[in-house]
Design a protein around this motif. Structure first.
Motif, mmCIF file in Angstrom:
data_model
loop_
_atom_site.group_PDB
_atom_site.id
_atom_site.type_symbol
_atom_site.label_atom_id
_atom_site.label_comp_id
_atom_site.label_asym_id
_atom_site.label_seq_id
_atom_site.Cartn_x
_atom_site.Cartn_y
_atom_site.Cartn_z
ATOM 1 N N MET A 17 0.477 12.636 -3.858
ATOM 2 C CA MET A 17 -0.220 11.984 -4.650
ATOM 3 C C MET A 17 0.929 10.694 -5.378
ATOM 4 S SD MET A 17 -3.132 14.114 -6.510
ATOM 5 C CE MET A 17 -4.092 15.168 -5.684
ATOM 6 N N VAL A 18 1.976 11.478 -6.024
ATOM 7 C CA VAL A 18 2.831 10.681 -6.774
ATOM 8 C C VAL A 18 3.539 9.841 -5.605
ATOM 9 C CG1 VAL A 18 4.913 10.423 -8.306
ATOM 10 C CG2 VAL A 18 3.125 12.084 -8.664
ATOM 11 N N ASN A 19 4.027 10.163 -4.450
ATOM 12 C CA ASN A 19 4.671 9.764 -3.508
ATOM 13 C C ASN A 19 3.944 8.479 -2.934
ATOM 14 O OD1 ASN A 19 7.106 11.165 -3.855
ATOM 15 N ND2 ASN A 19 6.443 12.661 -2.257
ATOM 16 N N GLY A 20 2.408 8.850 -2.817
ATOM 17 C CA GLY A 20 1.566 7.860 -2.267
ATOM 18 C C GLY A 20 1.536 6.621 -3.337
ATOM 19 N N LEU A 21 1.531 6.821 -4.684
ATOM 20 C CA LEU A 21 1.537 5.745 -5.633
ATOM 21 C C LEU A 21 2.837 4.933 -5.371
ATOM 22 C CD1 LEU A 21 0.579 4.508 -8.201
ATOM 23 C CD2 LEU A 21 1.663 6.165 -9.558
ATOM 24 N N ASP A 22 3.805 5.622 -5.416
ATOM 25 C CA ASP A 22 5.124 5.097 -5.170
ATOM 26 C C ASP A 22 5.015 3.897 -3.806
ATOM 27 O OD1 ASP A 22 7.932 4.503 -4.712
ATOM 28 O OD2 ASP A 22 8.705 6.260 -5.610
ATOM 29 N N GLU A 23 4.534 4.545 -2.795
ATOM 30 C CA GLU A 23 4.482 3.821 -1.659
ATOM 31 C C GLU A 23 3.505 2.595 -1.731
ATOM 32 O OE1 GLU A 23 3.228 6.410 1.322
ATOM 33 O OE2 GLU A 23 5.145 7.757 1.587
ATOM 34 N N ARG A 24 2.557 2.786 -2.394
ATOM 35 C CA ARG A 24 1.679 1.746 -2.829
ATOM 36 C C ARG A 24 2.531 0.526 -3.504
ATOM 37 N NH1 ARG A 24 -1.468 0.045 -6.804
ATOM 38 N NH2 ARG A 24 -1.471 2.188 -7.924
ATOM 39 N N LEU A 25 3.014 0.862 -4.495
ATOM 40 C CA LEU A 25 3.920 -0.126 -5.238
ATOM 41 C C LEU A 25 4.983 -0.721 -4.364
ATOM 42 C CD1 LEU A 25 3.878 2.001 -8.671
ATOM 43 C CD2 LEU A 25 2.781 -0.097 -8.489
ATOM 44 N N SER A 26 5.411 -0.230 -3.471
ATOM 45 C CA SER A 26 6.536 -0.705 -2.639
ATOM 46 C C SER A 26 5.872 -1.855 -1.932
ATOM 47 C CB SER A 26 7.293 0.344 -1.768
ATOM 48 O OG SER A 26 7.815 1.147 -2.321
ATOM 49 N N ARG A 27 4.487 -1.712 -1.608
ATOM 50 C CA ARG A 27 3.785 -2.713 -0.758
ATOM 51 C C ARG A 27 3.299 -3.642 -1.661
ATOM 52 N NH1 ARG A 27 1.711 2.153 1.657
ATOM 53 N NH2 ARG A 27 -0.073 1.869 0.432
ATOM 54 N N ASN A 28 2.859 -3.378 -2.965
ATOM 55 C CA ASN A 28 2.138 -4.203 -3.930
ATOM 56 C C ASN A 28 2.931 -3.897 -5.300
ATOM 57 O OD1 ASN A 28 0.612 -5.999 -5.208
ATOM 58 N ND2 ASN A 28 -1.125 -4.486 -5.213
ATOM 59 N N PRO A 29 3.937 -4.499 -5.467
ATOM 60 C CA PRO A 29 4.556 -4.357 -6.771
ATOM 61 C C PRO A 29 4.066 -5.159 -8.132
ATOM 62 C CG PRO A 29 5.865 -5.921 -5.440
ATOM 63 C CD PRO A 29 4.771 -5.547 -4.604
ATOM 64 N N ASP A 30 3.071 -5.837 -7.953
ATOM 65 C CA ASP A 30 2.466 -6.609 -8.992
ATOM 66 C C ASP A 30 1.477 -5.861 -9.719
ATOM 67 O OD1 ASP A 30 2.046 -8.585 -10.690
ATOM 68 O OD2 ASP A 30 0.739 -9.562 -9.366
ATOM 69 N N ASP A 31 1.822 -4.514 -10.140
ATOM 70 C CA ASP A 31 1.136 -3.780 -10.776
ATOM 71 C C ASP A 31 1.804 -2.963 -11.975
ATOM 72 O OD1 ASP A 31 -0.759 -1.795 -11.714
ATOM 73 O OD2 ASP A 31 -1.090 -0.905 -9.709
ATOM 74 N N ALA A 32 1.895 -3.558 -13.361
ATOM 75 C CA ALA A 32 2.620 -3.109 -14.206
ATOM 76 C C ALA A 32 2.113 -1.907 -14.581
ATOM 77 C CB ALA A 32 2.684 -3.820 -15.509
ATOM 78 N N ASP A 33 0.768 -1.453 -14.889
ATOM 79 C CA ASP A 33 0.251 -0.268 -14.962
ATOM 80 C C ASP A 33 0.663 0.750 -14.150
ATOM 81 O OD1 ASP A 33 -0.549 -0.915 -17.537
ATOM 82 O OD2 ASP A 33 -2.611 -1.199 -16.871
ATOM 83 N N GLY A 34 0.559 0.568 -12.810
ATOM 84 C CA GLY A 34 0.960 1.333 -11.865
ATOM 85 C C GLY A 34 2.353 1.715 -11.764
ATOM 86 N N TRP A 35 3.570 1.129 -12.094
ATOM 87 C CA TRP A 35 4.824 1.342 -12.338
ATOM 88 C C TRP A 35 4.983 2.271 -13.676
ATOM 89 C CZ3 TRP A 35 8.064 0.907 -8.667
ATOM 90 C CH2 TRP A 35 8.067 -0.156 -7.694
ATOM 91 N N ILE A 36 4.257 2.033 -14.791
ATOM 92 C CA ILE A 36 4.223 2.814 -15.661
ATOM 93 C C ILE A 36 3.829 4.207 -15.496
ATOM 94 C CG2 ILE A 36 3.407 3.156 -18.347
ATOM 95 C CD1 ILE A 36 3.403 -0.007 -18.232
ATOM 96 N N MET A 37 2.561 4.341 -14.701
ATOM 97 C CA MET A 37 2.229 5.619 -14.317
ATOM 98 C C MET A 37 3.091 6.449 -13.454
ATOM 99 S SD MET A 37 -1.572 6.467 -12.613
ATOM 100 C CE MET A 37 -2.381 5.902 -14.200
ATOM 101 N N LEU A 38 3.853 5.755 -12.515
ATOM 102 C CA LEU A 38 4.730 6.239 -11.770
ATOM 103 C C LEU A 38 5.761 6.970 -12.675
ATOM 104 C CD1 LEU A 38 5.771 6.893 -9.049
ATOM 105 C CD2 LEU A 38 6.769 4.675 -8.837
ATOM 106 N N MET A 39 6.379 6.133 -13.492
ATOM 107 C CA MET A 39 7.327 6.688 -14.288
ATOM 108 C C MET A 39 7.001 7.996 -14.913
ATOM 109 S SD MET A 39 9.410 3.327 -16.126
ATOM 110 C CE MET A 39 7.928 2.727 -16.969
#
Length: 323
Positions: free
Chosen positions: A256-278
């Motif tokens: 699931m976490v890797n999936g979030l990482d991949e999604r952010l690689s495709r669409n990096p304009d998501d600050a909350d997503g990056w914070i959740m990934l960290m």
């Protein structure tokens, strides 16, 4: 007290001017270095893998060994951002402030969006000036604060600059504001408190009721995403996971976490997503990958100071190495 100080400055020139800021000069070493040590600890971890001779030399404080190795490493790879940061720290800890400023300057050229490189360079420049506060140091701290208004080292030295210029009340205002945002037990907290008390007493400035008690910290800029856990599974996924052995459950979570990482690689304009990934990487104990997510998030929002501040504040709150 203030009048006699100004009079001394006029009669005795530069030396008396340095006497005016004795408290700030002392704190420059104690507080500034403590902040520098805290900021660069994560860089040291990521830049010198555990178990290497270089890492062992830095951990033991054997900079006579670590510095030549870092210099050789950078001669072979001059684009090594972390290597320049580590060399800057090593020079700093051995009192080679001008060399430290040059090394941090190179690191900031390679990664201009990282506030701590600029503030570390500013501190090294200030210490290399032997009691002065050069324009280059002011510019470095200003740039750090543009990138991260919460950078503690830059905020501290902005107060030092004001104190050296004679604006003691404004300096104390800055230091009290920094103290409010200082994590309980931070290595510079005690020195910062003593500095506020000393300067306020010497300058006759009333700080009663303004200095926060020990053990308090404001984290108003940490978004909710930083306090959330690993990206939540759907109810169907939860039911499926409950039937899996422990190892497979952990694999499902990591997927699931890797999936979030991949999604952010495709669409990096998501600050909350990056914070959740960290947050998720830190929960999984993947500190190096959390640091990588932080760097990628900063790159994605390099032109958005408000979001960059949220990302940096969240990384600090989560304990991401180097934040």
């Amino acid at each position: 007290m203030g009048e006699s100080r100004e009079s001394d400055a006029g009669n005795n020139g530069g030396l008396a001017r340095y006497a005016l800021i004795a408290a700030a000069a002392i704190a420059t070493f104690s507080i500034g270095f403590a902040i520098a040590r805290g900021d660069d600890r994560g860089a040291a971890e990521s830049g010198a893998p555990e178990g290497t001779a270089q890492a062992e030399a830095m951990a033991s404080g054997d900079f006579d060994v670590a510095i030549p190795r870092l210099e050789a490493r950078l001669e072979a790879n001059p684009e090594d951002e972390e290597g320049w940061s580590l060399l800057g720290l090593s020079y700093f800890q051995t009192g080679r402030y001008a060399d430290a400023a040059r090394a941090y300057g190179r690191a900031s050229e390679l990664n201009p969006t990282l506030a701590r490189y600029h503030s570390a360079r500013g501190e090294a420049l200030a210490l290399a000036a032997n009691g002065d506060f050069p324009e280059a140091a002011q510019q470095a701290f200003a740039r750090a604060l543009e990138l991260d208004p919460a950078d503690p080292r830059a905020r501290y030295f902005e107060g030092v600059r004001k104190d050296m210029a004679g604006d003691h009340a404004a300096a104390i205002d800055d230091w009290i504001a920094l103290l409010r945002d200082t994590p309980a037990g931070a290595p510079w907290e005690g020195d910062l408190r003593r500095l506020i008390a000393q300067v306020s007493e010497e300058e006759g400035i009333d700080v009663s009721g303004r200095v926060p008690p020990p053990g308090t910290m404001a984290q108003s800029n940490v978004p909710a995403a930083a306090t959330q856990g690993i990206p939540g599974p759907t109810p169907e996924q939860m039911r499926s996971a409950s039937q899996l052995p422990q190892g497979q459950q952990e694999m499902m979570i990591e997927n699931m976490v890797n999936g979030l990482d991949e999604r952010l690689s495709r669409n990096p304009d998501d600050a909350d997503g990056w914070i959740m990934l960290m947050r998720s990487r830190m929960q999984l104990g993947q500190t190096s990958q959390a640091g990588n997510a932080w760097r990628r998030a900063r790159e994605a929002f390099a032109g958005n100071s408000a979001q960059l501040e949220r990302i940096n504040a969240s990384a600090r709150a989560l304990g991401v190495p180097g934040a």
